[in-house]
Each structure stands twice: as structure tokens, then as C-alpha cells.
Scaffold this active site. Structure first.
Site, short mmCIF file in Angstrom:
data_model
loop_
_atom_site.label_atom_id
_atom_site.label_comp_id
_atom_site.label_asym_id
_atom_site.label_seq_id
_atom_site.Cartn_x
_atom_site.Cartn_y
_atom_site.Cartn_z
N HIS A 102 51.75 61.45 74.53
CA HIS A 102 51.31 60.72 75.73
C HIS A 102 49.82 60.38 75.67
CE1 HIS A 102 50.34 64.85 77.30
NE2 HIS A 102 49.35 64.20 77.86
N ASP A 132 56.80 65.30 72.75
CA ASP A 132 55.41 64.97 73.07
C ASP A 132 54.45 65.33 71.95
OD1 ASP A 132 53.52 63.77 74.64
OD2 ASP A 132 53.06 65.57 75.81
N SER A 206 44.73 67.48 76.88
CA SER A 206 46.01 67.24 76.20
C SER A 206 45.79 66.96 74.72
CB SER A 206 46.74 66.05 76.82
OG SER A 206 47.35 66.43 78.01
#
Length: 447
Positions: A102, A132, A206
Site C-alpha cells: 500500500h 501487503d 508502513s
């Protein structure tokens, strides 16, 4: 409160080990400090800046008002976006960097910034949206890589450190412990087996690192649980072993080829354990074994309770599913099962689930966003099934729909994804894809 991604927007966590070996935990004056470990580790953690365009549709105008306003939803609009995230160098010689999907999804350009200020343009080698994970490559030039820990050995209570780029503040370090293992059911992705940590994680973390006190990578920070995306001490990371299995597949095949066991089941709890007269109240209960599957060939029976994979205990069906999928098609695994109150081991060679989400680099930009699997046409011939089409994706815009069956390219039959890939790559400017939609036969034209 909700679970939110943190990357090109946010970050997360992960667990680890003790400081009894490896990089010293004390500085020269014998004061406890993480500085020696971080000096060795932080050069392997990078900041990632992305730019790209997203297609968005305007709000649907009620039909009664379209005479006056028209239907703006007929013409989706594109808008530019920018995002920040983090990444981890896992192979200095090859220039491989792992991050979250993402963080780099739909990015037209990916800029990697090192801790020493150097900047590199990165190429995306492949990604897997359901887990992911994305693999990037930069030109290797005096890089530092992180050491990988065995995340299956991580325990609740291990001290861990999160390193990343929260809110664009590069090389930010926070510490905490591993709060829980095998977290799933968060609806973050298709395959969930997260390490939970209370190390502070925020937007931009992230894709960053969760390391133990030896500086070894135990996880890739992925998501946080909290109001408005803020940190409340509950973060989630993808275990390093799961990441490594997926990255190895992307590196070799350009895609993830998931393993498939071939069982239908659910979690074991106290009620189910009592119903089946079992002393075991954790693991994955086998309700049904799919005929001719890897599980059936290995001798797994309905009523078995799977409690470990490769000597690593599992707590839930979702944890088993995620671990099996990340192992990859063709991998041999050892399952520990409880049958009639007795524990035994079963060796299984995993099947392929036969599905692949098409990325722009895999076949053609126009097929990006289509989830395909090898299947059958309505006449019983081998064909390619369109399982899902992401909303507003290139595949959706050219006309693909969920449930379509691809049977040919430029009037030549294709029987599987490999043949589809070959046929599309061999095509020139215009590609006519033959599909079956219900009882109709039609073409999707790609220019």
C-alpha cells in the site's frame, strides 16, 4: 476505533529477542543504551516517497436530476497523489528493498532516500496486495542490509524497536514489546498473521522495520489500531519469515504463487473441543478435506485438529491459512495434527491455488486490477476465470467484470494464465480478448 494502514501514510510493529548476544547493549560508560545496535541497523532502513495518479469517480447523481446535471460518474477523473512510507534493505548486493504494497501501489515514481542522504529511483519488481508486501530494487552502491530473525521464535514479551519514517520524520526510533502473536481477523488483507506490538507506530512507518535487541528484523510494520489513524499502542507487523517467503517468490517468479492445503475448517475453541471430546482448545479444525487436494493425498481427515506447521504452533485457522499460503506452491511442510486424542505428524506437498492478481508489469497495463485463476469455460474447456476486478482499476475501465471467463486472444484460444501472458505479450497495438459473460460471447478491446 478501527484498524488502519499506516504507510505512504503509516506504520506498525513487530517482535523479537533478548540482548544476551550480538551487538552490545551497553555503551562505553556502561549505561544501558540501544545506540550501538541502532548505529549498525538504521542504515538499512530507508524513507520512500511516491508520486502517481489515482482514478476517482464523482458522487453518483440521482437519476431524476441527470436531465439538469448530467451524470458525472460517466467520466472518472484522475488526480495526482504523493505519499511517504518506509522500507528495509534486505539484500545489499542486489539492491532489494521490501516495503508494504500500500506504500507503493499505483505509484508512477518511487524515490528511496538513505540514512546518509543519498537518493535512488526504485523499480518495483512485484507486489502482493493480499499480504501487503512489495519488493523494490535500486542500483546497489555501498548499501547496508538488515539481518533477518526467525520470527517463529518470537515470544510475547520480547523487546522490540520500530524504525521508520513517521510523518516524514526519517530514522525515527520507538521501542516496546511484543504484545501478541498470530493476530488475524482484522480485515486488513487476505492473509493475516500479524505480530502485535506497543512500540509507537504512526503514519509513514508502513514498510519500516521491527527489530529485536540484536538489530535483527522480526517484522515489517504495516498497520495500527486507533482513532483517526493515531498511535494508541496497538500496532501490527508482518512476520519476517512470512515476508521472506513472499519476497523469494516475487524475486523468482515476479509474483506470489501461494500454497494450497485443500481443507475447509475453522478455529478450535472450548465449545468445539468439548463437542469433539478433545483436550486441545486451540488450532485449526478440519471440517472437510477437498477431494484430490494436497491434504487428501497426505492423509488428513475431517475431524483432525492441526496444531503446528513445521514445529511452530498455530492458534487459529486463519494463522494456518496465512502460513500455508506464504510457503508457496510445491513447498513441503510438516503438520502436527491431533487425531482421536493422539498427536502425529503428516508431511504435505502444497498445491497451487492457481490465482494471481495481475500487476502492470505482469501482462499489460490494461489488465491491472484483475484477479485471475485457471478454470473452465461454460463448455468445460480450460480457460481463465476473472475472480474479481478492483473498482476503478485499468481492468475495470476497459470492460472486465467479475465472473468473466477469458477464452481467447486475437481469435486464438488460451487455456491458462501462462498462455494468456504469452499471447498478450506477442500482440501488437490492438488486443482483442474473447470472453464469456453468462450466456454471451463478447470481446474486450485493449488499445
Amino acid at each position: 476505533m478501527g484498524v488502519v494502514f499506516i504507510a505512504a501514510v503509516f506504520s506498525a510493529m513487530i517482535g523479537a529477542s533478548s540482548a544476551s548476544a550480538g551487538i552490545p547493549f551497553f555503551s562505553d560508560d556502561e549505561m544501558p543504551s540501544l545506540a550501538p545496535m541502532l548505529e549498525e541497523t538504521t542504515p538499512a532502513i530507508v524513507s520512500i516517497a511516491v508520486k502517481g495518479t489515482q482514478t476517482t469517480s464523482r458522487q453518483e447523481v440521482p437519476e431524476m436530476f441527470r436531465y439538469f446535471f448530467g451524470n458525472p460518474n460517466q467520466q472518472p477523473r484522475e488526480r495526482e497523489f504523493r505519499g511517504l512510507g518506509s522500507g528495509v534493505i534486505i539484500d545489499a548486493e542486489k539492491g532489494y528493498i521490501v516495503t508494504n504494497n500500500h506504500v507503493v501501489d499505483n505509484a508512477d515514481s518511487i524515490l528511496v532516500k538513505m540514512s546518509d542522504g543519498r537518493e535512488f529511483e526504485a523499480e518495483k519488481l512485484g507486489a502482493d496486495a493480499q499480504s501487503d508486501i512489495a519488493l523494490l530494487k535500486i542500483e546497489p552502491d555501498n548499501l547496508t542490509q538488515v539481518k533477518l530473525a526467525n520470527s517463529d521464535k518470537v515470544r510475547v514479551g520480547d523487546f522490540v524497536v520500530a524504525i521508520g519514517n513517521p510523518f516524514g520524520l526519517s530514522q525515527t526510533v520507538t521501542s516496546g514489546i511484543v504484545s501478541a502473536l498470530g493476530r488475524s481477523g482484522l480485515n486488513i488483507g487476505g492473509y493475516e498473521d500479524f505480530i502485535q506490538t506497543d512500540a509507537s507506530i504512526n503514519r509513514g512507518n508502513s514498510g519500516g522495520a521491527l527489530v529485536n535487541l540484536r538489530g535483527e528484523l522480526v517484522g515489517i510494520n504495516t498497520a495500527i489500531f486507533g482513532p483517526n489513524g493515531g498511535n494508541v499502542g496497538i500496532g501490527f507487523a508482518i512476520p519476517s519469515n512470512m515476508m521472506k517467503n513472499l519476497v523469494d517468490q516475487i524475486s523468482e517468479f515476479g509474483e506470489v504463487r501461494r500454497g494450497l492445503l485443500g481443507i475447509i475448517g475453522g478455529d478450535v475453541d472450548a465449545g468445539l473441543a468439548e463437542a469433539v471430546n478433545s483436550d486441545i482448545n486451540y488450532g485449526a479444525f478440519v471440517n472437510e478435506v477437498v477431494p484430490d487436494s494436497a491434504a487428501e493425498k497426505a492423509g488428513i481427515d475431517a475431524g483432525d485438529i492441526i496444531v503446528a506447521i513445521d514445529d511452530n504452533e498455530i492458534s487459529s485457522f486463519n494463522e494456518l491459512r496465512a502460513k500455508v499460503a506464504s510457503k508457496g506452491a510445491g513447498a513441503e511442510v510438516e503438520l502436527s495434527i491431533i487425531r482421536n486424542g493422539k498427536k502425529q505428524s503428516v508431511n504435505v506437498v502444497l498445491d497451487s491455488d492457481g490465482s494471481v492478481t495481475i500487476e502492470e508489469k505482469d501482462i499489460h497495463p490494461a489488465l491491472e486490477g484483475a484477479d485471475l485463476s485457471n478454470g473452465r469455460s461454460r463448455r468445460g474447456n480450460d480457460a481463465i476465470e476473472v475472480n474479481e476486478v478492483a473498482e476503478n482499476s485499468p481492468a475495470a475501465r476497459v470492460g472486465f467484470r467479475e465472473g468473466d471467463v477469458i477464452v481467447g486472444v486475437n481469435r486464438k484460444r488460451v487455456a491458462n494464465i501462462a498462455q494468456l501472458t504469452e499471447a498478450v505479450e506477442a500482440s501488437k497495438d490492438v488486443i482483442a480478448i474473447s470472453i464469456q459473460r453468462g450466456n454471451s460471447d463478447l470481446f474486450v478491446i485493449i488499445r
